[in-house]
Design a protein around this motif. Structure first.
Motif, mmCIF file in Angstrom:
data_model
loop_
_atom_site.group_PDB
_atom_site.id
_atom_site.type_symbol
_atom_site.label_atom_id
_atom_site.label_comp_id
_atom_site.label_asym_id
_atom_site.label_seq_id
_atom_site.Cartn_x
_atom_site.Cartn_y
_atom_site.Cartn_z
ATOM 1 N N GLU A 132 0.851 -1.205 0.000
ATOM 2 C CA GLU A 132 0.000 0.000 0.000
ATOM 3 C C GLU A 132 0.880 1.246 0.000
ATOM 4 O O GLU A 132 0.544 2.255 -0.614
ATOM 5 C CB GLU A 132 -0.887 -0.018 1.247
ATOM 6 C CG GLU A 132 -1.956 1.066 1.267
ATOM 7 C CD GLU A 132 -1.426 2.414 1.741
ATOM 8 O OE1 GLU A 132 -0.347 2.463 2.353
ATOM 9 O OE2 GLU A 132 -2.082 3.425 1.459
ATOM 10 N N GLU A 133 2.029 1.188 0.677
ATOM 11 C CA GLU A 133 2.810 2.423 0.832
ATOM 12 C C GLU A 133 3.461 2.887 -0.483
ATOM 13 O O GLU A 133 3.626 4.089 -0.696
ATOM 14 C CB GLU A 133 3.891 2.222 1.911
ATOM 15 C CG GLU A 133 3.326 2.034 3.298
ATOM 16 C CD GLU A 133 2.590 3.257 3.806
ATOM 17 O OE1 GLU A 133 2.526 4.268 3.092
ATOM 18 O OE2 GLU A 133 2.033 3.198 4.899
ATOM 19 N N ASP A 140 1.780 3.653 -5.083
ATOM 20 C CA ASP A 140 1.220 3.198 -3.812
ATOM 21 C C ASP A 140 -0.147 2.569 -4.083
ATOM 22 O O ASP A 140 -0.699 2.660 -5.176
ATOM 23 C CB ASP A 140 1.160 4.341 -2.793
ATOM 24 C CG ASP A 140 0.477 5.602 -3.302
ATOM 25 O OD1 ASP A 140 0.227 6.490 -2.488
ATOM 26 O OD2 ASP A 140 0.195 5.686 -4.505
ATOM 27 N N MET A 141 -0.668 1.887 -3.082
ATOM 28 C CA MET A 141 -1.896 1.096 -3.198
ATOM 29 C C MET A 141 -1.791 0.093 -4.354
ATOM 30 O O MET A 141 -2.774 -0.190 -5.066
ATOM 31 C CB MET A 141 -3.133 1.986 -3.406
ATOM 32 C CG MET A 141 -3.552 2.780 -2.175
ATOM 33 S SD MET A 141 -2.549 4.218 -1.871
ATOM 34 C CE MET A 141 -2.987 5.269 -3.205
ATOM 35 N N TRP A 219 2.691 11.328 -8.510
ATOM 36 C CA TRP A 219 4.108 11.089 -8.158
ATOM 37 C C TRP A 219 4.913 11.082 -9.456
ATOM 38 O O TRP A 219 4.582 10.327 -10.387
ATOM 39 C CB TRP A 219 4.300 9.732 -7.489
ATOM 40 C CG TRP A 219 3.824 9.598 -6.078
ATOM 41 C CD1 TRP A 219 3.213 10.543 -5.308
ATOM 42 C CD2 TRP A 219 3.925 8.424 -5.255
ATOM 43 N NE1 TRP A 219 2.915 10.041 -4.068
ATOM 44 C CE2 TRP A 219 3.363 8.742 -4.011
ATOM 45 C CE3 TRP A 219 4.435 7.150 -5.449
ATOM 46 C CZ2 TRP A 219 3.282 7.827 -2.956
ATOM 47 C CZ3 TRP A 219 4.375 6.221 -4.408
ATOM 48 C CH2 TRP A 219 3.804 6.562 -3.178
ATOM 49 N N ARG A 292 -0.427 16.723 -4.531
ATOM 50 C CA ARG A 292 -1.767 16.206 -4.234
ATOM 51 C C ARG A 292 -2.763 17.376 -4.140
ATOM 52 O O ARG A 292 -2.423 18.464 -3.677
ATOM 53 C CB ARG A 292 -1.790 15.458 -2.899
ATOM 54 C CG ARG A 292 -0.712 14.367 -2.843
ATOM 55 C CD ARG A 292 -1.017 13.290 -1.865
ATOM 56 N NE ARG A 292 0.196 12.494 -1.617
ATOM 57 C CZ ARG A 292 0.212 11.343 -0.963
ATOM 58 N NH1 ARG A 292 -0.917 10.852 -0.475
ATOM 59 N NH2 ARG A 292 1.326 10.680 -0.785
ATOM 60 N N ALA A 360 -4.278 11.359 2.805
ATOM 61 C CA ALA A 360 -3.430 10.209 2.437
ATOM 62 C C ALA A 360 -4.180 9.296 1.476
ATOM 63 O O ALA A 360 -5.408 9.271 1.449
ATOM 64 C CB ALA A 360 -3.052 9.426 3.692
ATOM 65 N N GLY A 361 -3.415 8.537 0.708
ATOM 66 C CA GLY A 361 -4.013 7.519 -0.148
ATOM 67 C C GLY A 361 -4.329 6.289 0.674
ATOM 68 O O GLY A 361 -3.708 6.047 1.705
ATOM 69 N N HIS A 386 3.669 8.445 9.380
ATOM 70 C CA HIS A 386 4.902 8.134 8.632
ATOM 71 C C HIS A 386 6.087 8.597 9.447
ATOM 72 O O HIS A 386 7.048 9.165 8.951
ATOM 73 C CB HIS A 386 4.893 8.774 7.227
ATOM 74 C CG HIS A 386 4.005 8.027 6.270
ATOM 75 N ND1 HIS A 386 3.921 8.319 4.933
ATOM 76 C CD2 HIS A 386 3.138 7.012 6.478
ATOM 77 C CE1 HIS A 386 3.065 7.493 4.347
ATOM 78 N NE2 HIS A 386 2.562 6.708 5.263
HETATM 79 O O1 HGY Z 1 1.147 7.891 0.079
HETATM 80 C C1 HGY Z 1 0.142 7.716 0.736
HETATM 81 O O2 HGY Z 1 -0.693 8.582 0.852
HETATM 82 C C2 HGY Z 1 -0.110 6.398 1.438
HETATM 83 O O3 HGY Z 1 0.527 6.432 2.681
HETATM 84 N N1 HGY Z 1 0.357 5.291 0.665
#
Ligand code: HGY
Ligand code: MN
Ligand code: MN
Length: 415
Positions: A132-133, A140-141, A219, A292, A360-361, A386
């Protein structure tokens, strides 16, 4: 839902104990943990949680992405399950709640129902999704993205991590390259319990967040190539200094976010200079830019501004600048029924509640592609995440898990 079901509650002490046990895997000196996706620490964490799933009598499935789902039979067992869960991989300087809290709360829900010998109409599923990170393997995810059909498994296997490892090889190496197909079967609904990771709930004195959606994520990896040269003999006018460009890009990203205002954020989290030596003008710089915004239009503006700046930088200093998209997800709005269910359950349990978007994602934003999805937030102390200092009060952790329990029981009675 029977009266006894609406009266049932989790055991908060037991949940906290499980969180502590999982946090011992990849524990960092001084607190927090490091379980980057598909590392030995991630494998150890997976093995521990799978063991707990089996102890609870769940039918455990591992799919081709290494996503793990523990399934509890329902009275009408051929109906699609109600799913909860999150992730158990962490960033390299992670806290103990991010992701883990949602998965272990799902197992605590199962444990309580087992003890009460309650069987829901629909099956229940508790999932943890791979990577996920995205800190090691972007985007991510990743696991839930493939589960929801957003990326093919074979393409995911080819992804190369920041350490040069290949996703498919690492998944095989840790023994979690399962057989179950991806995309996976769509659940009836998906509900994710998670810490807020931001300052809003605590600052508002609110215990439960009914999450309205997730902001868009962009990203970009930027590789700047100039010319390494002698730090003493090279006149400034003759330099093609990738290190200088990297510093200017970092300042630009912050200025861009300030100028766009509102919820816009921008982060240069990774800077890798080469050859990274005191007396050599850097010939190459590799950076990541994380942008974001909850507005897709403004996020597109931010990306346009970034690329225009890079073009100017390249022209001015005779640099070659290459970019590569690491992750790009549009903002997601959660299902209204799910938002109101979370808010209603918080109310029913006498908890204060606030509707808010997620900065956050989360895996929920991927499951939202295939079923009604929602999230429950609990406060993060001083909004820190984090970071090993990540903290949520035990009473808040218990309150969130009870909202999850009651909301799942309601969803699981759906025809
Ligand atoms: O990047 C994020 O928002 C999540 O922690 N993967
Ligand atoms: Mn998370
Ligand atoms: Mn995270």
């Amino acid at each position: 839902m029977t009266p006894s079901m609406s009266a049932v509650r989790v055991d908060g002490h037991r949940l906290l104990q499980r969180l502590r046990e999982l946090a011992e895997i990849g524990a960092l000196p001084g607190g927090g943990c490091a379980r980057l996706a598909l590392t030995d620490a991630d494998r150890a964490g997976r093995d521990l949680v799978v063991g707990w799933m089996r102890e609870l009598g769940l039918e455990v499935t591992v799919d081709r992405m290494g996503n793990v789902i523990g399934r509890r039979a329902g009275r009408d067992d051929d109906l699609a399950p109600v799913m909860c869960g999150s992730h158990i991989d962490t960033v390299a300087t992670g806290g103990v709640y991010d992701g883990n809290y949602g998965v272990l709360s799902g197992l605590e829900v199962v444990r309580v129902l087992n003890e009460q010998q309650m069987v829901t109409r629909r099956p229940l599923a508790v999932a943890f999704f791979s990577d996920e990170e995205g800190s090691r393997f972007a985007p991510d995810m990743l696991g839930s993205l493939v589960y929801a059909g957003g990326l093919g498994v074979d393409a995911a296997y080819q992804l190369i991590g920041v350490d040069g490892a290949r996703y498919g090889d690492e998944l095989q190496r840790i023994g979690y390259r399962g057989e179950a197909p991806c995309p996976g079967p769509a659940p009836h609904a998906y509900l994710e319990l998670h810490i807020e990771q931001g300052p809003v709930l605590e600052a508002s004195g609110i215990t439960i967040g009914a999450v309205t959606g997730v902001q868009g994520i962009s990203w970009t990896e930027v590789t700047i190539t100039g010319q390494s040269n002698h730090a003493g003999t090279t006149p400034l006018a003759l330099r093609r200094d990738a290190g200088l460009a990297a510093a200017e890009l970092t300042l630009f990203v912050r200025r861009l976010a300030d100028e766009l205002g509102g919820p816009q954020v921008g982060t240069v989290g990774l800077v890798d200079l080469h050859p990274n030596l005191v007396n050599v003008v850097p010939g190459r710089a590799r950076l990541t830019v994380d942008l974001r915004n909850s507005s897709e239009d403004v996020l597109l503006l931010a990306e346009k501004g970034l690329h225009e700046f890079l073009d100017e930088l390249a022209a001015r200093d005779g640099l070659t600048i290459d970019t590569r998209v690491l992750a790009r997800f549009e903002p997601v709005e959660f299902d209204l029924r799910m938002i109101e269910l979370v808010a209603g359950m918080a109310d029913h349990l006498g908890q204060s509640v606030l509707r808010l978007p997620s900065g956050a994602g989360h895996d929920a934003q991927m499951l939202a592609r295939v079923c009604p999805a929602g999230m429950i937030f609990v406060p993060s102390h001083r909004g820190i995440s984090h970071n090993p200092a990540e903290h949520t009060e035990p009473d808040d952790l218990t309150a969130g898990a009870n909202v999850l329990l009651q909301a799942l029981l309601q969803l699981a009675e759906d025809a």
